[in-house]
Motif scaffolding. Sequence first.
Motif, PDB file in Angstrom:
ATOM      1  N   LYS A  95       3.792   1.628  -4.739  1.00 56.47           N
ATOM      2  CA  LYS A  95       4.688   1.158  -5.809  1.00 56.47           C
ATOM      3  C   LYS A  95       3.924   1.006  -7.135  1.00 56.47           C
ATOM      4  CE  LYS A  95       5.782  -2.521  -3.415  1.00 56.47           C
ATOM      5  NZ  LYS A  95       4.928  -2.247  -2.245  1.00 56.47           N
ATOM      6  N   SER A  96       2.772   0.332  -7.073  1.00 60.72           N
ATOM      7  CA  SER A  96       2.013   0.145  -8.320  1.00 60.72           C
ATOM      8  C   SER A  96       1.469   1.476  -8.815  1.00 60.72           C
ATOM      9  CB  SER A  96       0.840  -0.820  -8.104  1.00 60.72           C
ATOM     10  OG  SER A  96       1.328  -2.041  -7.646  1.00 60.72           O
ATOM     11  N   THR A  97       1.066   2.327  -7.879  1.00 63.27           N
ATOM     12  CA  THR A  97       0.578   3.658  -8.259  1.00 63.27           C
ATOM     13  C   THR A  97       1.654   4.407  -9.038  1.00 63.27           C
ATOM     14  OG1 THR A  97      -0.791   3.710  -6.285  1.00 63.27           O
ATOM     15  CG2 THR A  97      -0.316   5.836  -7.322  1.00 63.27           C
ATOM     16  N   ARG A 105       2.321   4.132   3.925  1.00 68.58           N
ATOM     17  CA  ARG A 105       1.254   5.124   3.855  1.00 68.58           C
ATOM     18  C   ARG A 105       0.477   5.197   5.158  1.00 68.58           C
ATOM     19  NH1 ARG A 105      -3.478   4.559   0.531  1.00 68.58           N
ATOM     20  NH2 ARG A 105      -4.382   6.585   0.947  1.00 68.58           N
ATOM     21  N   GLY A 128       0.796  -1.228   0.000  1.00 71.96           N
ATOM     22  CA  GLY A 128       0.000   0.000   0.000  1.00 71.96           C
ATOM     23  C   GLY A 128       0.825   1.274   0.000  1.00 71.96           C
TER      24      GLY A 128
END
Length: 229
Positions: A49-51, A212, A46
């Motif tokens: 990283k993918s964001t 986060r 969360g």
Amino acid sequence: MTIRRPPLPRLFLNNVSCMRNAQQVLRHVNVSLHDGGALVLTGTNGSGKSTFLRMLAGFSRPSAGEILWNGHDIQQSAIFHQYKLQLNWLSLKDAIDDKMTVLNNVKWFEFLEHKEGKAMAALELMGLGRLANEKPRMLSMGQRKRLQLARLLAIDRPIWLLDEPSVALDDDGVKLLEYIIAEHRKYGGIVIVATHLPIEMKDSMILRLPPRFPRRMTHVDMLDRADIT
Ligand SMILES: Nc1ncnc2c1ncn2[C@@H]1O[C@H](COP(=O)(O)OP(=O)(O)OP(=O)(O)O)[C@@H](O)[C@H]1O
């Protein structure tokens, strides 16, 4: 004497922030990447990283700052049109069509690129040559990941965005992944990897995204802290 300006980075994230669901996920990120460069994104679940990768792929926009490719903002549609043709995206969703053979799953991507001729060699390199004419339902999770990696090789675009590329790979698979990344960089390719697992990439930048939602201290954390007795 002429003074030469340093070359522009191929990719430059200039003070980029990103919101998801009205919450700040990435804050003031500055990264520059030249040809042959690599960036490893790490961080807890969360942390974004993918964001980060999705933003680089143009699936979501920065809420502040800019992403420059060859010095141009990728938000401009004419630039984005060119930029997206540079990207090779590997995600956890493998987009493998179970009705096609393993080989045709790679060839189909080549066809969409108006390219041909590398599919079989890419499968061989990834250790799937003998499964080329099988249906993907025959493949294990690690073999499906190898098929995705074969696609990267067959399509051969310069900027690789890899989300957890080593998940499900065995030791040999991870070595192969490290090898193809090194080879890609040797010829000027750029590689950005989001990962939880250790991956060997020489001279790469590492960006550890902060958690986060910092979790509360558990009893184990407390025992680990020297200043608490
Ligand atoms: N589609 C979405 N809509 C709204 N919020 C999202 C969406 N996707 C992700 N987020 C939020 O963005 C935050 C960052 O998610 P992201 O998937 O980038 O993290 P990550 O570091 O890749 O995590 P993981 O290690 O679990 O893969 C998450 O906490 C989540 O709340």
